[in-house]
Design a protein around this motif. Structure first.
Motif, mmCIF file in Angstrom:
data_model
loop_
_atom_site.group_PDB
_atom_site.id
_atom_site.type_symbol
_atom_site.label_atom_id
_atom_site.label_comp_id
_atom_site.label_asym_id
_atom_site.label_seq_id
_atom_site.Cartn_x
_atom_site.Cartn_y
_atom_site.Cartn_z
ATOM 1 N N TYR A 154 0.840 -1.189 0.000
ATOM 2 C CA TYR A 154 0.000 0.000 0.000
ATOM 3 C C TYR A 154 0.875 1.238 0.000
ATOM 4 N N LYS A 155 0.266 2.374 -0.334
ATOM 5 C CA LYS A 155 0.980 3.646 -0.380
ATOM 6 C C LYS A 155 0.731 4.389 0.937
ATOM 7 N N SER A 417 -12.423 10.357 -2.002
ATOM 8 C CA SER A 417 -11.383 11.154 -1.352
ATOM 9 C C SER A 417 -11.674 11.262 0.137
ATOM 10 N N CYS A 429 -8.161 9.179 6.710
ATOM 11 C CA CYS A 429 -7.688 8.482 5.511
ATOM 12 C C CYS A 429 -6.948 7.193 5.822
ATOM 13 N N ASP A 459 -10.666 0.472 1.188
ATOM 14 C CA ASP A 459 -9.223 0.469 0.978
ATOM 15 C C ASP A 459 -8.555 -0.614 1.808
ATOM 16 N N TYR A 466 -4.366 4.159 -4.717
ATOM 17 C CA TYR A 466 -4.034 5.531 -4.330
ATOM 18 C C TYR A 466 -3.632 6.330 -5.561
ATOM 19 N N THR A 469 -2.394 13.212 -3.713
ATOM 20 C CA THR A 469 -2.868 14.127 -2.679
ATOM 21 C C THR A 469 -2.768 15.553 -3.177
ATOM 22 N N LYS A 484 -6.660 13.136 0.145
ATOM 23 C CA LYS A 484 -6.079 12.002 -0.574
ATOM 24 C C LYS A 484 -7.151 11.416 -1.483
ATOM 25 N N TYR A 486 -8.510 8.444 -4.167
ATOM 26 C CA TYR A 486 -8.409 7.022 -4.482
ATOM 27 C C TYR A 486 -9.364 6.687 -5.622
#
Length: 571
Positions: A154-155, A417, A429, A459, A466, A469, A484, A486
């Motif tokens: 994941y980011k 978002s 987030c 998520d 992702y 941002t 952020k 998505y």
């Protein structure tokens, strides 16, 4: 009366005796008449029994002398003693006792151990049944080759730059008072006199009027009555003598001058980072003071002026990510468009933490194949291409389900978002890489929306990619709140195809403010090489889905039956 034979035969014979004459009648009336006659006979017998004194001779099968069983009335324990003495020679009793003695018996500790082993086997029955040979011996097991790629990732983002802190700054404002003497020059000017205009221009003020000299009148006794007054006279007060005119009077008086000295607050007032000043009186006692020999009264003599000022302090929250094993810095960019950049976001590529380490998988020999009484062991080789084939087939099935005939695209996502404070505590987030929060209502109460909580769940389930941002609000060039963005999809496989397919096509995500999560065109999807993609994140799901639950359920049922039997044995 009922015959004695029927009394001896019992109630069943009585019913047969009643049924025979009734069945012999050919008509309903005859049967009804027979029934009435029987009822009258029984009524008479009941009446006679109720009105006749008891007589032992009327008791069926009683000859007047009690039988031997009547002695049990005086000694009830005698029946138990006689039964016990005859039990040893009775065949049925001996068979029952013999069965009880031959029954298998288990110690409680053995039953507990058996149930514990059953529960352990039930957690993973294949680990205890695979690899057994025809003779009951354990075969040789070879570990399966590892997957071609890493697990789920994941980011994760963090920030470096400045934080805006609000601080109160104060300054002091004082009241300055002074006393001095001034002279007032009074002049009279008849109306219409041109000199009156000169008085006004010289800074004199009109302070009153009085009647002019009377031109004509008469005397009424001691009183003079004016019948023709002259022009009224204007009274002017001047701060200085007027050249060419003679004042009617000159008077002196004290003047008190007050002024607020705000010079200590000039710097804060000119600072655009300081806003919303408030004043609080700090010196109001006494209200009357002697200044230069004169009494001066003021409600307040000094004030404290408070400003709310924003200041920049260096801040960063990337230490934890930089120290996390497996996390690598992917990119870094400025959140705002101002220069110099004061808020930078760093994006890390991190592995999703595993809740529990998965056991290694093995393939074992010992598979036995028998025909016509001849058995031989089959040795198998692990097939490491099955998972890739399964993913490819599932991708095609997913493409068929998600094809949009209107836009002729595949795997279209939805834009979502969430907001978070830069260097703040509240973060709406958190998703993949963080556990699902059970108390979602708490975050909603703190300021997170329900849509953001839904994004958090999707998520965390691996359904969202992702995008990036952007800064939502800033002060002094410092980003305070960021959003952020998505792209979320219907399945984890669709998300992986989008993420890795865009890399193959050279089609990165667009600007986070404008990205709409469009799907692949048919031509783009045809150009994708699925064999070059890393689907290791979904391999475990396919493996779990392929395991049939029947054997596990059977073990659970058997285990429950053993526990039920054990519970009954205790009672």
């Amino acid at each position: 009366m009922i015959p004695q034979a029927l009394r001896s035969a019992g109630f069943g014979a009585l019913l047969l005796a009643l049924a025979a004459p009734l069945a012999a009648q050919s008509t309903t009336d005859a049967a009804r008449a027979e029934g009435k006659a029987f009822g009258r006979d029984r009524a008479a017998a009941a009446q006679a029994a109720a009105t006749t004194a008891p007589d032992a001779r009327r008791v069926p099968n009683f000859g007047g002398t009690p039988s031997a069983s009547s002695s049990y009335f005086d000694d009830p324990e005698r029946m138990s003693r006689e039964a016990a003495s005859q039990a040893s020679s009775h065949a049925g009793y001996e068979a029952m006792r013999s069965s009880i003695d031959r029954r298998a018996r288990f110690a409680r500790v053995d039953l507990d151990a058996t149930i514990a082993r059953a529960k352990l086997i039930g957690t993973d029955p294949l680990a205890y049944t695979s690899g057994m040979g025809v003779g009951g011996t354990e075969g040789r097991c070879v570990p399966l080759p590892p997957g071609s790629g890493s697990g789920a990732r994941y980011k994760a983002t963090c920030n470096v730059g400045y934080a805006v802190e609000s601080a109160r700054q104060s300054c002091q404002v004082t009241l300055q008072a002074s006393v001095h003497m001034v002279s007032d020059y009074r002049y009279d000017c008849p109306r219409g006199d041109p000199d009156c205009a000169g008085l006004t221009l010289a800074g004199c003020t009109l302070t009153g009027t009085h009647p002019g000299r009377c031109l004509q009148g008469y005397r009424d006794g001691n009183r003079f009555v004016c019948t023709e007054p002259g022009e009224p006279i204007a009274e002017y007060t001047c701060p200085a003598a007027i050249s060419g005119l003679t004042p009617l009077s000159v008077t002196t008086r004290q003047i008190v001058d007050t002024a607020r000295d705000e010079s200590p607050c000039a710097a804060l007032a000119a600072d655009t980072n300081c806003t919303a000043p408030t004043e609080t009186c700090t010196d109001s006692d006494p209200v009357t003071r002697i200044i230069g020999g004169a009494s001066v009264t003021q409600p307040c003599w000094a004030w404290r002026r408070d400003y709310l000022c924003n200041c920049l302090t260096p801040a960063q929250d990337c230490s934890a990510l930089a120290a996390t094993p497996g996390c690598t810095l992917e990119r870094e960019y400025c959140l705002t468009d101002e220069q110099p950049c004061r808020t930078t976001e760093r994006v890390y590529d991190c592995p999703v933490p595993e809740g529990q380490a998965s056991a290694n998988q093995f393939i074992c020999d010992g598979d036995v194949y028998c025909i016509d009484g001849s058995c031989e062991t089959i040795r198998r080789e692990a097939n490491d291409e099955f998972k890739d084939a399964a993913v490819a087939l599932n991708a095609l099935a997913q493409a068929r389900r998600e094809f949009d005939p209107d836009s002729l695209t595949l795997f279209r996502g939805t834009r979502n978002s969430c907001a978070s404070k830069v260097f703040g505590v509240l973060n709406c987030c958190r998703g993949k890489g963080f556990p699902l929060i059970p108390g979602i209502q708490l975050l909603v109460a703190l300021g997170c929306s329900r849509e953001e909580m839904l994004l958090h769940q999707r998520d965390a389930q691996g359904l969202c990619a992702y995008v990036g941002t952007y800064c939502a609000s800033s002060v002094l060039g410092v980003c305070l709140t960021k959003r952020k963005v998505y792209c979320c999809f219907e399945s984890k496989l669709a998300r992986i195809l989008q993420e890795q397919g865009r890399k193959q096509l050279g089609k990165p995500w667009g600007n986070p403010k404008t990205e709409q999560c469009l799907g692949f065109t048919i031509d783009e999807f045809a150009r994708l090489d699925l064999s070059q993609m890393d689907f290791s994140e979904v391999y475990a799901e396919f493996t779990d889905a392929a395991r049939l639950p029947d054997e596990l359920q059977a073990v659970t049922d058997i285990q429950q039956k053993i526990e039920d039997y054990y519970a009954r044995a205790r009672h």
